[in-house]
Motif scaffolding. Structure first.
Motif, PDB file in Angstrom:
ATOM      1  N   GLY A 184      31.642 109.402  64.578  1.00 29.04           N
ATOM      2  CA  GLY A 184      32.963 109.270  63.984  1.00 29.04           C
ATOM      3  C   GLY A 184      32.926 108.787  62.543  1.00 29.04           C
ATOM      4  O   GLY A 184      32.121 107.932  62.169  1.00 29.04           O
ATOM      5  N   ASP A 185      33.811 109.331  61.742  1.00 26.74           N
ATOM      6  CA  ASP A 185      33.918 108.959  60.324  1.00 26.74           C
ATOM      7  C   ASP A 185      34.854 107.754  60.214  1.00 26.74           C
ATOM      8  O   ASP A 185      35.954 107.830  59.671  1.00 26.74           O
ATOM      9  N   TRP A 186      34.401 106.614  60.701  1.00 34.00           N
ATOM     10  CA  TRP A 186      35.241 105.422  60.765  1.00 34.00           C
ATOM     11  C   TRP A 186      35.596 104.902  59.376  1.00 34.00           C
ATOM     12  O   TRP A 186      36.699 104.403  59.146  1.00 34.00           O
ATOM     13  N   SER A 187      34.656 105.025  58.436  1.00 35.26           N
ATOM     14  CA  SER A 187      34.945 104.559  57.073  1.00 35.26           C
ATOM     15  C   SER A 187      36.054 105.386  56.444  1.00 35.26           C
ATOM     16  O   SER A 187      36.927 104.855  55.741  1.00 35.26           O
ATOM     17  N   GLY A 188      36.058 106.703  56.690  1.00 36.88           N
ATOM     18  CA  GLY A 188      37.108 107.561  56.154  1.00 36.88           C
ATOM     19  C   GLY A 188      38.477 107.199  56.701  1.00 36.88           C
ATOM     20  O   GLY A 188      39.467 107.146  55.970  1.00 36.88           O
ATOM     21  N   MET A 189      38.535 106.928  58.006  1.00 38.07           N
ATOM     22  CA  MET A 189      39.811 106.551  58.611  1.00 38.07           C
ATOM     23  C   MET A 189      40.343 105.256  58.018  1.00 38.07           C
ATOM     24  O   MET A 189      41.540 105.135  57.709  1.00 38.07           O
ATOM     25  N   LEU A 190      39.468 104.273  57.859  1.00 36.43           N
ATOM     26  CA  LEU A 190      39.884 102.982  57.315  1.00 36.43           C
ATOM     27  C   LEU A 190      40.337 103.119  55.865  1.00 36.43           C
ATOM     28  O   LEU A 190      41.356 102.540  55.460  1.00 36.43           O
ATOM     29  N   LEU A 191      39.605 103.907  55.069  1.00 32.25           N
ATOM     30  CA  LEU A 191      39.943 104.051  53.653  1.00 32.25           C
ATOM     31  C   LEU A 191      41.299 104.724  53.465  1.00 32.25           C
ATOM     32  O   LEU A 191      42.138 104.248  52.689  1.00 32.25           O
ATOM     33  N   LEU A 192      41.541 105.825  54.177  1.00 33.75           N
ATOM     34  CA  LEU A 192      42.812 106.530  53.999  1.00 33.75           C
ATOM     35  C   LEU A 192      43.979 105.703  54.535  1.00 33.75           C
ATOM     36  O   LEU A 192      45.022 105.577  53.876  1.00 33.75           O
ATOM     37  N   GLY A 193      43.812 105.120  55.725  1.00 35.08           N
ATOM     38  CA  GLY A 193      44.902 104.340  56.299  1.00 35.08           C
ATOM     39  C   GLY A 193      45.261 103.135  55.446  1.00 35.08           C
ATOM     40  O   GLY A 193      46.441 102.900  55.137  1.00 35.08           O
ATOM     41  N   ALA A 194      44.251 102.378  55.014  1.00 39.06           N
ATOM     42  CA  ALA A 194      44.516 101.193  54.200  1.00 39.06           C
ATOM     43  C   ALA A 194      45.075 101.588  52.833  1.00 39.06           C
ATOM     44  O   ALA A 194      45.988 100.936  52.307  1.00 39.06           O
ATOM     45  N   GLY A 195      44.528 102.659  52.233  1.00 36.64           N
ATOM     46  CA  GLY A 195      45.005 103.098  50.918  1.00 36.64           C
ATOM     47  C   GLY A 195      46.446 103.542  50.953  1.00 36.64           C
ATOM     48  O   GLY A 195      47.260 103.146  50.099  1.00 36.64           O
ATOM     49  N   MET A 196      46.816 104.355  51.958  1.00 34.86           N
ATOM     50  CA  MET A 196      48.196 104.823  52.055  1.00 34.86           C
ATOM     51  C   MET A 196      49.154 103.673  52.364  1.00 34.86           C
ATOM     52  O   MET A 196      50.285 103.640  51.870  1.00 34.86           O
ATOM     53  N   ALA A 197      48.715 102.711  53.183  1.00 35.45           N
ATOM     54  CA  ALA A 197      49.571 101.560  53.497  1.00 35.45           C
ATOM     55  C   ALA A 197      49.855 100.738  52.244  1.00 35.45           C
ATOM     56  O   ALA A 197      50.988 100.287  52.022  1.00 35.45           O
ATOM     57  N   MET A 198      48.833 100.543  51.396  1.00 32.87           N
ATOM     58  CA  MET A 198      49.037  99.775  50.162  1.00 32.87           C
ATOM     59  C   MET A 198      49.946 100.516  49.185  1.00 32.87           C
ATOM     60  O   MET A 198      50.822  99.910  48.554  1.00 32.87           O
ATOM     61  N   ILE A 199      49.747 101.818  49.049  1.00 29.95           N
ATOM     62  CA  ILE A 199      50.604 102.599  48.155  1.00 29.95           C
ATOM     63  C   ILE A 199      52.050 102.555  48.646  1.00 29.95           C
ATOM     64  O   ILE A 199      52.991 102.390  47.857  1.00 29.95           O
ATOM     65  N   TYR A 200      52.212 102.670  49.944  1.00 30.80           N
ATOM     66  CA  TYR A 200      53.562 102.595  50.519  1.00 30.80           C
ATOM     67  C   TYR A 200      54.211 101.251  50.190  1.00 30.80           C
ATOM     68  O   TYR A 200      55.376 101.186  49.763  1.00 30.80           O
ATOM     69  N   ALA A 201      53.471 100.165  50.411  1.00 31.17           N
ATOM     70  CA  ALA A 201      54.023  98.831  50.152  1.00 31.17           C
ATOM     71  C   ALA A 201      54.394  98.678  48.680  1.00 31.17           C
ATOM     72  O   ALA A 201      55.442  98.110  48.346  1.00 31.17           O
ATOM     73  N   GLY A 202      53.544  99.197  47.781  1.00 28.11           N
ATOM     74  CA  GLY A 202      53.854  99.116  46.357  1.00 28.11           C
ATOM     75  C   GLY A 202      55.104  99.887  45.994  1.00 28.11           C
ATOM     76  O   GLY A 202      55.947  99.415  45.212  1.00 28.11           O
ATOM     77  N   LEU A 203      55.253 101.075  46.569  1.00 23.55           N
ATOM     78  CA  LEU A 203      56.442 101.883  46.291  1.00 23.55           C
ATOM     79  C   LEU A 203      57.692 101.246  46.884  1.00 23.55           C
ATOM     80  O   LEU A 203      58.757 101.234  46.263  1.00 23.55           O
TER      81      LEU A 203
END
Length: 525
Positions: A211-230
């Motif tokens: 499993g590409d666990w690092s990819g899942m964590l990076l996209l999920g955390a990145g999108m959550a932060m962008i959402y919070a900023g917006l």
């Protein structure tokens, strides 16, 4: 990528066939409905909930932001997790836990506990839509796909329109607790439908190890932060806030690292080629523009009636129920029929054309408009919300190998939630800036000593002096200021409708740039 070529990377997404497809479709309906409807209800009812829980403005704002960001944290990875553990394991237990949390939240009063339970509820809510999408791709026969996708696509507009009426019903008639308690019924029902409609599947241990666990964590955390900023950007004045800048910058870096990760890992979880191909990239642009154009009914109309008209949700809910939500019960089957017989690009054009006409009608807005004046806009919006998103999803699926739809499912929910937040943030900022501009412009013409201003103040003073002569002058000045602000708000909402109209035109241009998809199950002969 050549015109009509398919993106076919990623693991095979198909699984065992659904033993009872009708229950699988029911699970799709409830899962998609819960995600959009609950988010919509809480957004509309937030002013009431702040008073009920005695929350400050900042407390309520950050709690809502964290709850929605939690959805994005887990949503991108759900499609992959469904392939690892099977849909029963990742839907049934979360559904039951979601029901328990929905019962507890209304009886909690302490802020930290309330915030924790709300965030946990957001994490579970983020599971439902991607998982129910995977029911479509993984377990349903392909002949059921259009119907299920139509349900998934329609739930956005249906929730937007129905939410206003339901909030008024719950808060002022039945009881505000039912904003949450309704899920004590719906969530277990979804769990039952999943149990009856999806097959029992073994854990895919090979995928667990690779499993590409690092990819899942990076996209999920990145999108959550962008959402919070917006989400916080408009409240904290965007780049003038270190918090907003840090969230947006950190999120962008994490998303960039995600794409690098997908390019170098041996078994990428969400192959970047899915979004880099021509038609799918244009389809994602259409989803973002859809989020903007649909705001003319989801945000502009109800906000105008509340901010300028001084109405409450229970006073305007009938408009969105009768002319927004209920017509979708007719328009959605028509949209499914069109998607099965017409080029999906034609379906998208029909939807965005309806959005354009609705926004164009809104540009004739005046401060005298009442709910009845928005009937035609609501009907056109209902057409657009029924038709547009299903056309976009079918266009994307026409350019993806349907047996390998995991990567597509990973992106679609991130784009949908992120696009909605981008649209809301942009529109909120646009309205605020335009209101300030119009208020300043109108204020330049309201000067002391001007004959028309003196006449207006005199008339106002006569009215107020009947009740209190001493305060008549001050109250007349305040009232005149409120009149200027009301007119500035009206002009700002007109600009908002123009913004939506231009976004619809931009979307039609994007559709014109799409190539016809290669022959396949979603391309009519």
């Amino acid at each position: 990528m050549a015109p009509g070529s398919e993106v076919s990377g990623g693991p095979v997404s198909t699984g065992a066939p659904a033993p009872r497809p009708i229950f699988a479709v029911g699970a799709v309906l409830l899962g998609a409905f819960l995600s959009s409807f609950d988010s919509r209800l809480l957004t509309i009812a937030l002013p009431d909930l702040k008073g009920i829980h005695s929350l400050g403005f900042d407390e309520a704002s950050w709690m809502m932001t964290a709850t929605s960001a939690a959805q994005l944290l887990v949503a991108p990875a759900v499609a992959w997790l469904a392939m690892l553990f099977g849909l029963r394991r990742i839907l049934i237990v979360p559904s039951l836990l979601y029901a328990v949390l929905s019962v507890l939240i209304p009886i909690v009063s302490e802020y930290s506990t309330l915030a924790f339970l709300s965030i946990l509820r957001g994490l579970l809510l983020g599971v439902f839509v991607p998982a129910t999408i995977m029911i479509i791709f993984r377990n349903l026969p392909m002949k059921w796909w259009l119907v299920a996708i139509g349900i998934y696509a329609a739930r956005v507009g249906f929730s937007v329109n129905l939410g206003v009426w339901v909030v008024g019903l719950y808060v002022h008639q039945i009881g505000w607790q039912w904003l949450f308690w309704q899920d004590a019924v719906f969530a277990p029902l979804m769990a039952l439908f999943v149990y009856l409609g999806t097959p029992r599947e073994p854990i895919n241990r090979a995928l667990v190890q690779s499993g590409d666990w690092s990819g899942m964590l990076l996209l999920g955390a990145g999108m959550a932060m962008i959402y919070a900023g917006l989400d916080q950007g408009n409240r904290l004045d965007w780049l003038n806030s270190g918090t907003v800048v840090a969230l947006l910058l950190a999120g962008a870096v994490l998303v960039a690292c995600f794409f690098v990760n997908e390019a170098v890992v041996e078994n990428p979880w969400a192959e970047a080629g899915v979004v880099l191909s021509r038609n799918i990239g244009l389809a994602i642009m259409c989803i973002l523009l859809y989020s903007l154009t649909s705001l003319s009914n989801g945000m502009l109309t109800p906000n105008f009636l509340v901010a300028v008209g001084g109405l409450r949700p229970e006073q305007i809910g009938w408009l969105f129920l009768l002319y927004g939500a209920l017509p979708m019960l007719v328009f959605t089957p028509i949209a499914v029929w069109m998607a099965g017989r017409l080029d999906s690009r034609v379906v998208i054009v029909v939807g965005f054309s309806a959005f354009f006409l609705a926004a164009l009608l809104g540009t004739h807005l005046t401060r005298q408009w009442v709910a009845e004046d928005f009937v035609a806009i609501a009907l056109l919006q209902s057409v657009g919300q029924s038709v547009t998103l299903i056309g976009i999803i079918v266009t994307a699926l026409s350019n993806v190998d349907p047996r390998r739809a995991t990567a597509f499912a990973a992106y679609i929910q991130s784009v949908r939630i992120g696009g909605a937040e981008i649209g809301s943030a942009l529109m909120a900022t646009w309205l605020r800036v335009r209101e300030q501009t119009h208020s300043n412009t109108l204020g330049l013409n309201v000067t002391q000593g001007d004959p028309s201003v003196v006449e207006m103040l005199t008339q106002l003073q006569k009215g107020f002096s009947v009740h209190d002569t001493g305060l008549a002058t001050a109250r007349s000045v305040v009232t005149l200021s409120q009149i200027v602000q009301r007119e500035a708000n009206t002009l700002a909402y007109i600009d908002g409708f123009w913004f939506s109209a231009w976004c619809a035109i931009a979307a039609l241009v994007v559709v014109a740039c799409m190539h016809r998809a290669a022959p396949g199950p979603f391309v009519p002969k």
